[in-house]
Write an enzyme that holds these catalytic residues in place. Structure first.
Site, PDB file in Angstrom:
ATOM      1  N   LYS A 183      -7.671  -9.932  -9.596  1.00 14.44           N
ATOM      2  CA  LYS A 183      -8.818  -9.968  -8.705  1.00 14.44           C
ATOM      3  C   LYS A 183      -9.848  -8.910  -9.107  1.00 14.44           C
ATOM      4  O   LYS A 183      -9.467  -7.810  -9.518  1.00 14.44           O
ATOM      5  CB  LYS A 183      -8.337  -9.682  -7.275  1.00 14.44           C
ATOM      6  CG  LYS A 183      -8.867 -10.650  -6.235  1.00 14.44           C
ATOM      7  CD  LYS A 183      -8.192 -10.421  -4.899  1.00 14.44           C
ATOM      8  CE  LYS A 183      -9.131  -9.751  -3.921  1.00 14.44           C
ATOM      9  NZ  LYS A 183      -8.612  -9.697  -2.550  1.00 14.44           N
ATOM     10  N   LYS A 206     -12.568  -2.864  -6.684  1.00 10.12           N
ATOM     11  CA  LYS A 206     -13.188  -1.548  -6.796  1.00 10.12           C
ATOM     12  C   LYS A 206     -12.229  -0.521  -7.360  1.00 10.12           C
ATOM     13  O   LYS A 206     -12.640   0.513  -7.868  1.00 10.12           O
ATOM     14  CB  LYS A 206     -13.650  -1.082  -5.406  1.00 10.12           C
ATOM     15  CG  LYS A 206     -15.053  -1.518  -5.109  1.00 10.12           C
ATOM     16  CD  LYS A 206     -15.440  -1.199  -3.687  1.00 10.12           C
ATOM     17  CE  LYS A 206     -14.718  -2.097  -2.732  1.00 10.12           C
ATOM     18  NZ  LYS A 206     -15.512  -2.455  -1.544  1.00 10.12           N
ATOM     19  N   LYS A 257       0.818  -1.214   0.000  1.00  9.84           N
ATOM     20  CA  LYS A 257       0.000   0.000   0.000  1.00  9.84           C
ATOM     21  C   LYS A 257       0.850   1.261   0.000  1.00  9.84           C
ATOM     22  O   LYS A 257       0.457   2.275  -0.565  1.00  9.84           O
ATOM     23  CB  LYS A 257      -0.947   0.010   1.206  1.00  9.84           C
ATOM     24  CG  LYS A 257      -2.141  -0.908   1.054  1.00  9.84           C
ATOM     25  CD  LYS A 257      -3.262  -0.481   1.993  1.00  9.84           C
ATOM     26  CE  LYS A 257      -4.512  -1.311   1.773  1.00  9.84           C
ATOM     27  NZ  LYS A 257      -5.611  -0.892   2.649  1.00  9.84           N
TER      28      LYS A 257
END
Ligand code: TRP
Length: 333
Positions: free
Chosen positions: A194, A197, A111
């Site tokens: 995957k 969003k 991240k």
């Protein structure tokens, strides 16, 4: 009865991937465990969130959970920031967890990316807050995705070190319940990625609020290969897009992928996609209308969440107060 805790980030309308991989698994647990489910807004702000959006998305996630069958009368459903026990315990855990442990967390590395110096310090200590979420309730089982397993191991390390450092046997061991292994939903545009969003293409995902037309269109446009469907699982090797669509139909209709292939062997994707779109529309329709009904009265959703946070605090406050006492904080009263 074993106590289960799980959290989900309020990161917008859930996708079919969130639904099949996580949310849906929370429902049958209501029968077997004492369940505590939390929309983790404090975790969400470890990366920048627009304030109005965050508030809206927090309520939307709660409504989505309820619409999917996470019945607030049969579990404790609440918003993280409403129960202060989480951050009180997280501070103690910040002092228990070693830097070396946090340095090993792969999610932080992912991240924070290349610009690690510029990452918020909250992102770094995120796993300590997650450990506090769970241990504030003495929960012993935690349904999570594969990607959160490392954080649960850290939560156990923290509990062990706390128990050792203060000479107590206070925080229990927690076991992960790894969910969504069978139903890992991939992007409709690339069967090796995957469903997410954050994918720039909305065509890559089914959102829980997509209407029948949008669902049909997205499935019709989904990437596939020219071969017909095989009769056996081995025939899906090297065909990630085909495998994904078969997996989605299996998960939605409650059968195995092998059963889907038995029924549809030899079929081309033109026909199969029609069947899949119809199944999705039929399955998601009732969830969508329930979500709409709930969000038409936001104050009622907020009231449900307030009730949930009162119940959550009634469990967590005494546990965290005891932890503070063990650490040597002067009793407040
Ligand atoms: N970190 C989890 C995720 O991103 C969300 C989460 C926060 C959580 N606190 C938790 C999950 C406690 C399980 C238990 O998916």
């Amino acid at each position: 009865m074993q106590r289960v805790f799980s959290g989900i980030q309020p990161s917008g309308i859930p996708t079919l991937g969130n639904y099949l991989g996580a949310i849906r698994n929370w429902v049958p647990m209501l029968d077997q465990y004492e369940c505590i489910y939390c929309v983790v807004d404090q975790h969400a702000i470890t990366v920048w969130q627009d304030p109005k959006e965050l508030a809206r998305q927090t309520r939307e996630m709660a409504a989505a959970l309820i619409a999917c069958g996470v019945d607030p009368d049969r579990c404790v459903l609440f918003v993280q920031s409403h129960v202060h026990a989480h951050t009180r315990l997280a501070w103690i855990f910040n002092c228990v967890a070693r830097l070396g442990w946090l340095n090993r967390m792969t999610q932080f590395k992912d991240k924070a990316g290349k610009d690690r110096e510029n990452a918020g310090s909250g992102l770094y200590v995120y796993p300590n807050l997650m450990a506090a979420d769970i241990h504030a309730y003495h929960a012993t089982a935690v349904p999570v995705g594969e990607d959160q397993k490392q954080h649960l191991e850290l939560a156990n390390d923290i509990a062990e070190k706390f128990n050792h450092d203060y000479g107590v046997d206070f925080f229990p061991h927690i076991d992960p319940i790894i969910q969504g292994v069978a139903a890992r939903v991939m992007s409709l545009r690339d069967g090796t990625k995957k469903m997410s969003k954050s994918d720039p293409s909305d065509q890559s995902r089914i959102n829980l609020t997509d209407d029948a037309d949008a669902i049909s269109l997205k499935i019709r446009r989904a990437k596939t290969d020219p071969e017909p469907l095989p009769g056996e699982l081995a025939g899906l090797d090297g065909r990630p897009e085909a495998r994904n669509l078969v997996g989605i139909l299996a998960a939605i209709t409650g059968v195995t992928p092998a059963d889907v292939l038995k029924d549809h062997a030899g079929q081309g994707f033109g026909t199969f996609k029609g069947v899949l779109a119809d199944a999705l529309v039929a399955h998601l329709g009732p969830i969508q209308s329930e979500m709409k009904r709930l969000l038409a009265d936001p104050a009622a959703v907020d009231a449900l969440l307030r009730k949930g946070s009162d119940r959550a605090a009634a469990i967590a406050d005494p546990i965290v107060t005891k932890a503070e006492e063990l650490v040597g904080f002067l009793p407040r009263r």
